[in-house]
Each structure stands twice: as structure tokens, then as C-alpha cells.
Design an enzyme around this catalytic site. Sequence first.
Site, short mmCIF file in Angstrom:
data_model
loop_
_atom_site.label_atom_id
_atom_site.label_comp_id
_atom_site.label_asym_id
_atom_site.label_seq_id
_atom_site.Cartn_x
_atom_site.Cartn_y
_atom_site.Cartn_z
N SER A 99 0.83 -1.20 0.00
CA SER A 99 0.00 0.00 0.00
C SER A 99 0.87 1.26 0.00
O SER A 99 1.64 1.46 -0.93
CB SER A 99 -0.95 -0.05 1.20
OG SER A 99 -1.97 0.91 1.08
N ASP A 200 -10.10 -5.30 -3.87
CA ASP A 200 -9.41 -4.47 -2.89
C ASP A 200 -10.35 -3.34 -2.50
O ASP A 200 -10.78 -2.55 -3.34
CB ASP A 200 -8.13 -3.92 -3.52
CG ASP A 200 -7.25 -3.15 -2.55
OD1 ASP A 200 -7.79 -2.56 -1.59
OD2 ASP A 200 -6.02 -3.11 -2.76
N HIS A 230 -7.10 -6.19 0.41
CA HIS A 230 -6.00 -5.23 0.35
C HIS A 230 -4.71 -5.71 1.03
O HIS A 230 -3.63 -5.61 0.46
CB HIS A 230 -6.43 -3.90 0.97
CG HIS A 230 -5.38 -2.85 0.90
ND1 HIS A 230 -4.90 -2.35 -0.29
CD2 HIS A 230 -4.68 -2.21 1.89
CE1 HIS A 230 -3.97 -1.45 -0.04
NE2 HIS A 230 -3.81 -1.34 1.27
#
Length: 255
Positions: A99, A200, A230
Site C-alpha cells: 500500500s 481491494d 488489500h
Amino acid sequence: MSLAPHAEPFYADGTPDASGRRVGVLLSHGFTGSPASVVPWGRHLAGLGYAVAVPRLPGHGTTWQEMAETRYDDYYAAIESEFEALKARCDVVVVGGLSMGGCLTLNLAERRAGEIAGLVMVNPAVASTNKQLLLLPVMKHLTKAFPAIGNDIKKDGVLEYAYPKTPLKPLASMLAAWKQVRADLAKVTAPVLLFRSADDHVVDPSSAAIILAGVSSTEATERVLTESYHVATLDNDAETIFTESADFIARVTAP
């Protein structure tokens, strides 16, 4: 400030390979998360003999109130410092993250092009189609935090140990940094391996598309994960990430 459970950073010295070189891997966790989300990945790579650094980003792993006093530049400075330390004791270094961690190491690959052997990202964030974020410049002055964005995991019983709230000023600083990261994508020349979850709920597919279209790398591969959300490094596809990233690292760091 005392650390939350599982927020300890992870480091491994590694062992020289057959040619006598030491290969380093720097991994970064994401926004409001902690090393817990990528330590299992780091331990897997350490078990293969790599020197591994999984730092704790400033303001993370304690309280969201403490994080509220930090900004994207603090996170990037920490990652660059960790890279310098790892580079000083290794012959070659690969970087990667989850991320925002993917964004940070992508940013590093832009600024330190030629010093990085490879880049591995899992659901990296550099853009968003979420219209609510358009209100962020105003909302950050009206409230300190939004509801949490963490623990987007498909696998039952697994926790990311992210914050229960999302502090807005750090979030705004990250979104502001995205513009420059996107503008500098062509500076990335290292081989890229990008893992993207098909489902996600935090980062939409626009980020991956922008990154893959923008980098100058002669090798930029996308792997779509079908059984994870995610936080894929803790989800059903974690072993795929661990195994395929290890193969990628071995190949791009080969003498």
C-alpha cells in the site's frame, strides 16, 4: 510512547550468497498499519539468506493521535535512512512494500534510480477514484480523523493491527505527495513486480495501471491476486507473494 502488539520492526543480517555477495531487502508497511503486515514476508526472505529490514514508520504502531503529528515526508525520510543503512552492509538491494509502503519504495526507486536492483509492490497506492477524498483539504481542518481503513483481509481470523481511526492531516500529506510520485514515474528503471488484489476495498485499480504505464523499467510485471483483499501479505495469497517475490529477487540480483 509504548508500541502496540506486533508493531516491533524486524531485521535479519542475512548470509552471503554463493558468489560471496550479501543481498538486502527493504520492506515497508502501509498507512496506519505497522510492521505486522509485512514481517511474515520479511521472515520468509530472511529464511532464504537475505538481509532484511522491516522498519516501523514514524507515528505508526503506537496511537493514531501520535500519527496525526506526522506527515508523508517523515515516512519517506525513514525509508531512505533504512535504505542507506541496508545498502552500507549489502552488495545489492531490492525494495518493496504494501500500500503506502509500495508508494514509498516506488518514490525511493525514483530518487535513487541505479542503486536499486528491483522493486516489489503489493497493492501500491499513488491515486484514487474515491470522490470523498476531494473533501479532504477542508475536512482536515474540521476533524482529526475518519473511520479506519485497516484490516481489509479476506482470510478469517487474521488482523493487520492497524489503527482504529485514520488521521486526516497525514492522509492529506500522502495524497499531496502522490502528484510528484506520479510525475516522476519515468525515473524508475529497476525491474518491477507488482501484485494487485482483484478485490481491494482500500486501493482501486487505477494506481497499478498508472504505475505500470509510467515506469521506464524494461521489465514491469503485474500479478493479479484472486483470493485476497488489500492486505494481501497476510491473506490467502501471501504464500504466492512470498514465493514469487523470492524468485524475482534471486533473478534480479544474480551476479
